[in-house]
Scaffold this motif. Structure first.
Motif, PDB file in Angstrom:
ATOM      1  N   ARG A   1       0.839  -1.209   0.000  1.00 27.57           N
ATOM      2  CA  ARG A   1       0.000   0.000   0.000  1.00 27.57           C
ATOM      3  C   ARG A   1       0.871   1.256   0.000  1.00 27.57           C
ATOM      4  NH1 ARG A   1      -5.328  -0.389   1.788  1.00 27.57           N
ATOM      5  NH2 ARG A   1      -5.131   1.418   3.141  1.00 27.57           N
ATOM      6  N   PHE A   2       1.948   1.234   0.787  1.00 28.49           N
ATOM      7  CA  PHE A   2       2.850   2.387   0.818  1.00 28.49           C
ATOM      8  C   PHE A   2       3.465   2.629  -0.553  1.00 28.49           C
ATOM      9  CE2 PHE A   2       7.115   4.124   1.112  1.00 28.49           C
ATOM     10  CZ  PHE A   2       6.905   5.277   1.851  1.00 28.49           C
ATOM     11  N   ARG A   3       3.894   1.558  -1.214  1.00 30.67           N
ATOM     12  CA  ARG A   3       4.536   1.698  -2.526  1.00 30.67           C
ATOM     13  C   ARG A   3       3.544   2.155  -3.591  1.00 30.67           C
ATOM     14  NH1 ARG A   3       8.873  -3.417  -2.419  1.00 30.67           N
ATOM     15  NH2 ARG A   3       9.604  -2.952  -0.302  1.00 30.67           N
ATOM     16  N   PHE A   4       2.317   1.683  -3.502  1.00 35.86           N
ATOM     17  CA  PHE A   4       1.281   2.159  -4.421  1.00 35.86           C
ATOM     18  C   PHE A   4       1.047   3.656  -4.219  1.00 35.86           C
ATOM     19  CE2 PHE A   4      -1.394  -1.383  -6.373  1.00 35.86           C
ATOM     20  CZ  PHE A   4      -0.312  -2.258  -6.445  1.00 35.86           C
ATOM     21  N   ALA A   5       0.972   4.060  -2.957  1.00 36.22           N
ATOM     22  CA  ALA A   5       0.756   5.480  -2.650  1.00 36.22           C
ATOM     23  C   ALA A   5       1.909   6.335  -3.156  1.00 36.22           C
ATOM     24  CB  ALA A   5       0.580   5.671  -1.142  1.00 36.22           C
ATOM     25  N   PHE A   6       3.131   5.842  -2.985  1.00 31.97           N
ATOM     26  CA  PHE A   6       4.289   6.594  -3.455  1.00 31.97           C
ATOM     27  C   PHE A   6       4.265   6.739  -4.970  1.00 31.97           C
ATOM     28  CE2 PHE A   6       8.556   6.442  -5.331  1.00 31.97           C
ATOM     29  CZ  PHE A   6       9.052   7.653  -4.862  1.00 31.97           C
ATOM     30  N   LEU A   7       3.965   5.659  -5.691  1.00 34.11           N
ATOM     31  CA  LEU A   7       3.894   5.727  -7.156  1.00 34.11           C
ATOM     32  C   LEU A   7       2.828   6.717  -7.604  1.00 34.11           C
ATOM     33  CD1 LEU A   7       4.197   1.932  -8.081  1.00 34.11           C
ATOM     34  CD2 LEU A   7       5.903   3.714  -8.501  1.00 34.11           C
ATOM     35  N   LEU A   8       1.694   6.720  -6.911  1.00 37.52           N
ATOM     36  CA  LEU A   8       0.618   7.650  -7.263  1.00 37.52           C
ATOM     37  C   LEU A   8       1.043   9.094  -7.028  1.00 37.52           C
ATOM     38  CD1 LEU A   8      -2.277   8.053  -8.193  1.00 37.52           C
ATOM     39  CD2 LEU A   8      -3.016   7.770  -5.821  1.00 37.52           C
ATOM     40  N   ILE A   9       1.677   9.350  -5.892  1.00 38.78           N
ATOM     41  CA  ILE A   9       2.141  10.708  -5.581  1.00 38.78           C
ATOM     42  C   ILE A   9       3.196  11.148  -6.593  1.00 38.78           C
ATOM     43  CG2 ILE A   9       3.417  12.097  -3.896  1.00 38.78           C
ATOM     44  CD1 ILE A   9       2.067  10.358  -1.713  1.00 38.78           C
ATOM     45  N   LEU A  10       4.107  10.247  -6.940  1.00 36.29           N
ATOM     46  CA  LEU A  10       5.158  10.557  -7.907  1.00 36.29           C
ATOM     47  C   LEU A  10       4.556  10.962  -9.249  1.00 36.29           C
ATOM     48  CD1 LEU A  10       8.254  10.440  -8.612  1.00 36.29           C
ATOM     49  CD2 LEU A  10       7.804   8.106  -9.420  1.00 36.29           C
ATOM     50  N   ALA A  11       3.648  10.140  -9.765  1.00 36.56           N
ATOM     51  CA  ALA A  11       3.038  10.424 -11.071  1.00 36.56           C
ATOM     52  C   ALA A  11       2.202  11.693 -11.027  1.00 36.56           C
ATOM     53  CB  ALA A  11       2.188   9.236 -11.511  1.00 36.56           C
TER      54      ALA A  11
END
Length: 426
Positions: free
Chosen positions: A203-213
């Motif tokens: 979940r943390f990695r998904f959130a990070f990818l979303l924030i990055l994009a």
């Protein structure tokens, strides 16, 4: 084909490995790992609602299994048309009914005849290859983001007027961050399925990818790619059991608010509306204009169309006019403007009502087969692939499926699904 794929992935894996070994990325990933560990073990994480929050959504069978059924494209298309301040012509109503019926047949009826055996011989992809491809796409998009910003001398979100100075040849590679995060998120889903990482880490990695994009796309001032990033992460997370149903609902609300809010503030900056105007007006007027365009296209195209494939072919780089410029020339005799023709606009112009029926049936079949493979296999790659083509089908409701990179995604999906059909029937 397999030899080309092997050679290409070997090169991409090498590039990805070299970047991961570099001093800069070693520091970046060390920092991210530290933040991830702090978050996973944080007391404040316990304050976040658990999976049982709004549990009636999680237990609803329709929501659980069919929330992102291909038919959602028709529901959202109908909702978009209802946003318009005016009504479609009687001829366009017939065209729409033909398109909706064909899509239903393609997505819900034809897939029933495939992948019905207990054990299916499905094409498998290595997680390392998928991660490396996604990682390299993200790197390319970030590089072109800075090149695009430098070329116009500012950040388009802060200076809306300079957004129109952006060159498509520089901004198009920036949008590769969308399939990039899709593939990387899919590889993280595989790690979660194999118990290599926990659900909290995923979940943390998904959130990070979303924030990055979203961070890079937001700074460019584009709404549609921003919504694409949200949709892809939500669909992968939902079908990978990383995101709960209530989070999907809230995420969808945030996505809608984002697209409305960015459009509203951009319109204020460009002085096309006033602060007393409803924030929804920019969306309503856009839907109304797009429907008006579709009415005109349907009127001039008739039953068999007028372009006979030229509009779709104009998506190829090097064409004198892009597809949306061709639409502008057809209805306004102005080739310097770009006009979005909706999901069926290209189909109407190229092949008329007949084209709408055939192409909507094909589009429905692609999504229907992808949905069935995803549900039967639960494979990380097919969850990611379905999320990608579903996302661009939904976004294409207004813009059409006309960009060369999006056409490439659908072409790749068609080839992969056809390969699986052949393997399953052999």
């Amino acid at each position: 084909m397999s030899i080309i794929y092997s050679k290409l992935t070997a090169i991409i894996n090498r590039i990805s490995d070299e970047f991961h070994k570099s001093f800069l990325f070693t520091i970046i990933f060390s920092i991210l790992e530290f933040i991830e560990n702090q978050w996973v073990n944080s007391y404040f994480k316990k304050l976040y609602p658990d999976e049982d929050f709004l549990k009636f959504l999680n237990k609803n069978q329709i929501v659980k299994h069919h929330l992102f059924n291909p038919l959602i494209v028709l529901l959202l298309f109908a909702a978009f048309l209802l946003l318009s301040l005016n009504s479609p012509s009687s001829s366009l109503v017939i065209t729409l009914l033909l398109g909706f019926m064909a899509f239903f047949i393609g997505s819900s009826i034809f897939p029933k005849y495939f992948f019905n055996a207990a054990n299916q011989n499905i094409l498998k992809f290595e997680k390392r290859d998928i991660y490396s491809i996604g990682f390299c796409l993200i790197l390319v998009s970030i590089v072109f983001f800075f090149v695009s910003v430098a070329s116009v001398g500012g950040i388009p979100l802060l200076k809306p007027s300079i957004r129109y100075l952006l060159k498509p040849i520089l901004t198009m590679p920036v949008f590769l961050i969308i399939p990039g995060i899709c593939l990387v998120a899919s590889s993280y889903l595989k790690d979660y399925q194999d118990n290599i990482i926990t659900r909290s880490q995923a979940r943390f990695r998904f959130a990070f990818l979303l924030i990055l994009a979203c961070g890079f796309l937001l700074l460019l001032g584009y709404r549609t790619p921003l919504l694409a990033a949200f949709l892809i992460i939500i669909v992968i997370g939902f079908y990978g059991n990383i995101i709960s149903a209530w989070e999907v609902v809230i995420g969808a609300a945030i996505g809608v608010c984002a697209i409305v809010g960015i459009g509203y503030f951009r319109s204020l900056g460009e002085m096309t509306i006033t602060s007393s105007t409803s924030p929804l007006y920019s969306l309503q007027s856009r839907a109304d204009f797009t429907l008006h365009v579709l009415n005109l296209l349907d009127f001039i195209s008739g039953n068999f169309g007028i372009a006979h494939g030229q509009l779709l072919a104009s998506s190829i780089p090097g064409s004198e006019l892009g597809p949306r410029m061709m639409v502008g020339k057809l209805i306004a005799w102005r080739s310097e403007v770009t006009i979005t023709p909706t999901l069926i606009g290209q189909m109407v112009i190229d092949f008329g009502k007949v084209g709408v029926f055939v192409e909507m049936c094909i589009l429905g079949f692609i999504l229907g087969v992808g949905f069935k493979i995803m549900q039967k296999t639960k494979d990380y790659f097919y969850i990611g692939l379905y999320s990608l083509i579903l996302t661009y089908s939904i976004l294409g409701i207004e813009t059409g499926i006309l960009d060369i990179q999006v056409l490439f995604y659908f072409t790749a999906a068609i080839l992969i699904y056809l390969t699986n059909i052949i393997k399953s029937e052999s």
